[in-house]
Design an enzyme around this catalytic site. Structure first.
Site, PDB file in Angstrom:
ATOM      1  N   ASP A   1       0.848  -1.184   0.000  1.00 48.69           N
ATOM      2  CA  ASP A   1       0.000   0.000   0.000  1.00 48.69           C
ATOM      3  C   ASP A   1       0.890   1.243   0.000  1.00 48.69           C
ATOM      4  OD1 ASP A   1      -2.381   1.378  -0.032  1.00 48.69           O
ATOM      5  OD2 ASP A   1      -2.685   1.268   2.136  1.00 48.69           O
TER       6      ASP A   1
ATOM      7  N   THR B   1      -8.715  -5.860   4.327  1.00 48.37           N
ATOM      8  CA  THR B   1      -8.622  -4.929   3.198  1.00 48.37           C
ATOM      9  C   THR B   1      -9.577  -5.455   2.146  1.00 48.37           C
ATOM     10  OG1 THR B   1      -6.274  -4.559   3.658  1.00 48.37           O
ATOM     11  CG2 THR B   1      -7.076  -3.910   1.477  1.00 48.37           C
TER      12      THR B   1
ATOM     13  N   ARG C   1      -7.712   3.609  13.601  1.00 45.62           N
ATOM     14  CA  ARG C   1      -6.782   4.718  13.820  1.00 45.62           C
ATOM     15  C   ARG C   1      -6.177   4.728  15.222  1.00 45.62           C
ATOM     16  NH1 ARG C   1      -5.597   5.852   8.701  1.00 45.62           N
ATOM     17  NH2 ARG C   1      -7.487   6.312   7.514  1.00 45.62           N
TER      18      ARG C   1
ATOM     19  N   GLU D   1     -10.118  12.180   8.061  1.00 40.90           N
ATOM     20  CA  GLU D   1      -9.998  13.477   7.403  1.00 40.90           C
ATOM     21  C   GLU D   1     -11.344  14.182   7.307  1.00 40.90           C
ATOM     22  OE1 GLU D   1      -6.928  13.226   3.920  1.00 40.90           O
ATOM     23  OE2 GLU D   1      -7.766  11.218   4.247  1.00 40.90           O
TER      24      GLU D   1
ATOM     25  N   GLU E   1      -9.266   3.854  -1.997  1.00 39.98           N
ATOM     26  CA  GLU E   1      -8.076   3.729  -2.834  1.00 39.98           C
ATOM     27  C   GLU E   1      -8.432   2.985  -4.125  1.00 39.98           C
ATOM     28  OE1 GLU E   1      -4.704   2.107  -0.781  1.00 39.98           O
ATOM     29  OE2 GLU E   1      -5.290   2.939   1.155  1.00 39.98           O
TER      30      GLU E   1
ATOM     31  N   ASP F   1      -8.997   0.104   2.348  1.00 45.99           N
ATOM     32  CA  ASP F   1      -8.007  -0.355   3.329  1.00 45.99           C
ATOM     33  C   ASP F   1      -8.474   0.069   4.723  1.00 45.99           C
ATOM     34  OD1 ASP F   1      -5.560  -1.565   4.044  1.00 45.99           O
ATOM     35  OD2 ASP F   1      -4.625   0.409   4.235  1.00 45.99           O
TER      36      ASP F   1
ATOM     37  N   LYS G   1      -4.183  -2.151  10.481  1.00 47.47           N
ATOM     38  CA  LYS G   1      -4.575  -2.344   9.082  1.00 47.47           C
ATOM     39  C   LYS G   1      -4.800  -3.809   8.733  1.00 47.47           C
ATOM     40  CE  LYS G   1      -3.200   1.889   7.511  1.00 47.47           C
ATOM     41  NZ  LYS G   1      -3.971   2.774   6.618  1.00 47.47           N
TER      42      LYS G   1
ATOM     43  N   GLN H   1      -3.533   1.968  15.266  1.00 51.78           N
ATOM     44  CA  GLN H   1      -2.437   2.415  14.405  1.00 51.78           C
ATOM     45  C   GLN H   1      -1.579   3.496  15.084  1.00 51.78           C
ATOM     46  OE1 GLN H   1      -3.936   4.093  10.734  1.00 51.78           O
ATOM     47  NE2 GLN H   1      -1.908   4.683   9.979  1.00 51.78           N
TER      48      GLN H   1
ATOM     49  N   GLU I   1     -10.160   3.654   4.062  1.00 51.65           N
ATOM     50  CA  GLU I   1      -9.262   4.382   3.175  1.00 51.65           C
ATOM     51  C   GLU I   1      -9.711   4.063   1.750  1.00 51.65           C
ATOM     52  OE1 GLU I   1      -5.074   3.733   4.299  1.00 51.65           O
ATOM     53  OE2 GLU I   1      -5.360   5.390   5.717  1.00 51.65           O
TER      54      GLU I   1
ATOM     55  N   HIS J   1      -3.877  13.878   1.344  1.00 54.00           N
ATOM     56  CA  HIS J   1      -4.038  12.911   2.440  1.00 54.00           C
ATOM     57  C   HIS J   1      -2.819  12.942   3.371  1.00 54.00           C
ATOM     58  CE1 HIS J   1      -4.968   9.217   4.608  1.00 54.00           C
ATOM     59  NE2 HIS J   1      -3.789   8.724   4.249  1.00 54.00           N
TER      60      HIS J   1
END
Lengths: 395, 395
Positions: free
Chosen positions: A110, A240, A220, A341, A185, A216, A236, A223, A183, A117
């Site tokens: 990844d 996924t 948080r 975000e 992507e 993904d 993570k 992480q 996430e 971002h």
């Protein structure tokens, strides 16, 4: 134009022809509301490719000449009505079918290639320091994820349990993540191996069959506590999700656009004589409400550069390697590709049209990511969707 | 005692019986200077396991009951001389054979569980900050490596090319790594999957067949420039070597020792009612000169705790998952498991007995890592070796 009826607004017009595998291990191509059985077509001598397996692995490994020949044959079959009688026995409605992972994931990498971002996350995770680390504009930062937990769209996602940062000097709390995120992507599926690595940026299409959407999922809180110094791990690795349809790079030729200008100029191995990015816009919805439209075209690093970087050290590529773009966020709030975000680290909750309020994901939430490529002729191709529903943690 | 002659000092006495696969895909067990053909033994009805494939994957997946039954049968075959006539046809000299990777690597995870190594690296990579990050004593830090570049012992290692940190404000230099290093480790080979993760620390032996030696080659200059914030990537992904023989956990029962005391006490999911570590000492040699004896028994986190951590978030385990200990370094200089530590970041070069001087690895250098487990009865078991020679970068 195809003799197969394609509903207005379908993500899968005859110009797309994405590859997938139905439950039971049946390789197919999607067109409109239907699917074409690739093994059936091959057995009937209508296409020339190895679709006898229960995945697309053999077709992936076959490489660009086979990919081009099969695609040309498929285009001919669905556009020339004289093939109708021969093809119709291999056509079936997509409704009522379900998909499995279309290929065996070898290594999953990844990247972290959206500048918006990276700036947003840097500001939140490392306040008081420059938002971009010193290396960010010199190389496409990436890391290896867990290939064994890549799952197909539609698979439920169980809320992960783990450690969070403790109060000063205390024991870390352990429990279900309270900052579960997405996430948004895209990912690139490698077909042709490179035993000695060193793939030039311009050679992307010699190795990559096509693209999928990737979510993904990210915890948080887990992480943030674990990631210094060796990077994301349990935050993570629980899941996924990928969309079931591999959209061929060949179908996306018309969506190629100039990449954003890179300043400073990157080092030589990241140069590409004819660089391109793709005009693909994602749409992120939670419980049916559209909350963001991340623009892939704004990514700082191109997929070609990502592939060149991934292999410059001699690391081999294998059939089934998957590398993802990293979270796609544009400069405006409604283009952000993650809830951390969108809610600015939880400080600016989102109010959805039904009155519900979200910072991070709650049990029962369903997140869907779709995407459209816009071609130079004004037409569009869809990617289908990658969707998942959060189920409660196992305590 | 076995009727098969075992030379004094052999790493493979009849109490070891490690599993490997010879070139051509022939699963075998090593004993003394010979190997026993497992497929042959199974075909003759002398053992009851699936060794018909060209790897040990099926045997790995079969699980502890099969592992125990096969091992018991093998012990009987090599100790009871009445089996001699039946067994001898399946015995051949090890000399002249070569080994391949004995299993298909699914996901590869590397931990960072030596407190001496972490303190040494922290002091070098993050001077002026505490040597251990705040999370270090609360969880076994780990990350995913590249499964596709795990290679068997004996494979040459090409010096990787990559970016290094630039002078302030300049362009990063690109070229062959000038700080190429080793990491002396052990690894654990997962046989039994755990589809929903959550494996307790005490359940290690329900999932892991045995151990290998690991050399996680590392380009320190590439790593130092790339690793913030997402961890090591190209500095590690070019090659990871493993020894060809999987030493069964069962053979190592007598080498179990109490783990080091953990303070603060770890969180609940990292508890183990009957924790153990293994008394295994590695030996690192460069070009035939012994330079270090890293003691696995000093690791802060146990393999059981590593497995519990790896899966606490629900991440699944697959047959073929490999997790490595992280570099093993003891408290004294001659116990350090990497050249960056042995040469203290290149500031204290090593002078070898032949007069040559080393900080990091030069082209043509051969690094060998061997290891011995000491059992409570005073006997020893060896692991064989993981060896690799550095070849010049491809420019």
């Amino acid at each position: 134009v195809t003799w197969i009826p394609v509903p207005e607004g379908s993500p899968f017009p005859a110009t797309n022809l994405p590859y997938g595998v139905l439950a039971g291990g049946v390789p197919v191509v999607a067109i409109g509301d239907q699917v074409l059985d690739l093994c059936g077509l091959a057995s009937a001598g209508l296409i020339d490719g190895d679709f006898s397996g229960t995945t697309l692995d053999a077709f992936l490994a076959a490489g660009p000449a086979t990919w081009a020949a099969v695609r040309a044959a498929l285009v001919d079959l669905v556009t020339d009505e004289s093939h109708r009688a021969a093809v119709e026995p291999h056509l079936q409605p997509r409704a009522g079918t379900s998909n499995v992972l279309p290929f065996t994931v070898a290594d999953y990498v990844d990247f972290y290639s959206s500048i918006d971002h990276a700036k947003n996350l840097g500001a939140m995770f490392r306040p008081g320091q420059p938002a971009l680390t010193p290396n960010w504009k010199h190389l496409p930062i990436g890391y290896h994820g867990r290939a064994g937990t890549v799952v197909v769209s539609g698979t439920d996602v169980r809320r992960p349990v783990g450690q969070r940062a403790p109060a000063e000097g205390g024991r870390p709390p352990v429990g279900p993540s309270v900052r579960l995120d997405i996430e948004a992507e895209v990912g690139f599926v490698v077909g042709v191996p490179a035993p000695s690595g060193r793939v030039p940026a311009s050679a992307l299409a010699d190795h990559v069959l096509g693209m999928v959407l990737v979510n993904d999922w990210s915890a948080r809180d887990i992480q943030a506590w674990e990631y210094v110094p060796l990077g994301p791990f349990l935050g993570k690795s629980f899941a996924t999700s990928v969309s079931p349809w591999i959209v061929p790079l060949e179908a996306l030729r018309g969506a190629r656009i100039d990449p954003v200008v890179q300043d400073p100029e990157p080092v030589d191995y990241l140069h590409d004589g004819d660089p391109w990015q793709l005009d693909v816009t994602l749409e992120v919805s939670i419980n049916g409400h559209l909350v963001s439209r991340p623009p892939f075209g704004t990514m700082y690093w191109t997929p070609g550069q990502q592939l060149a970087h991934l292999t410059v050290n001699g690391a081999s590529l294998r059939t089934g390697d998957l590398f993802a773009s990293g979270t796609i966020s544009g400069p405006s709030r409604d283009q952000r590709g993650s809830f951390i975000e969108l809610s600015w680290n939880g400080t600016e909750p989102l109010t959805l049209p039904d009155g519900s309020v979200r910072t991070f994901l709650e049990d029962g939430d369903t997140v869907s990511i779709t995407a459209w490529a816009t071609l130079r002729d004004g037409s569009r191709l869809g990617f289908g969707e990658v969707v998942g529903t959060i189920v409660a943690a196992e305590i």
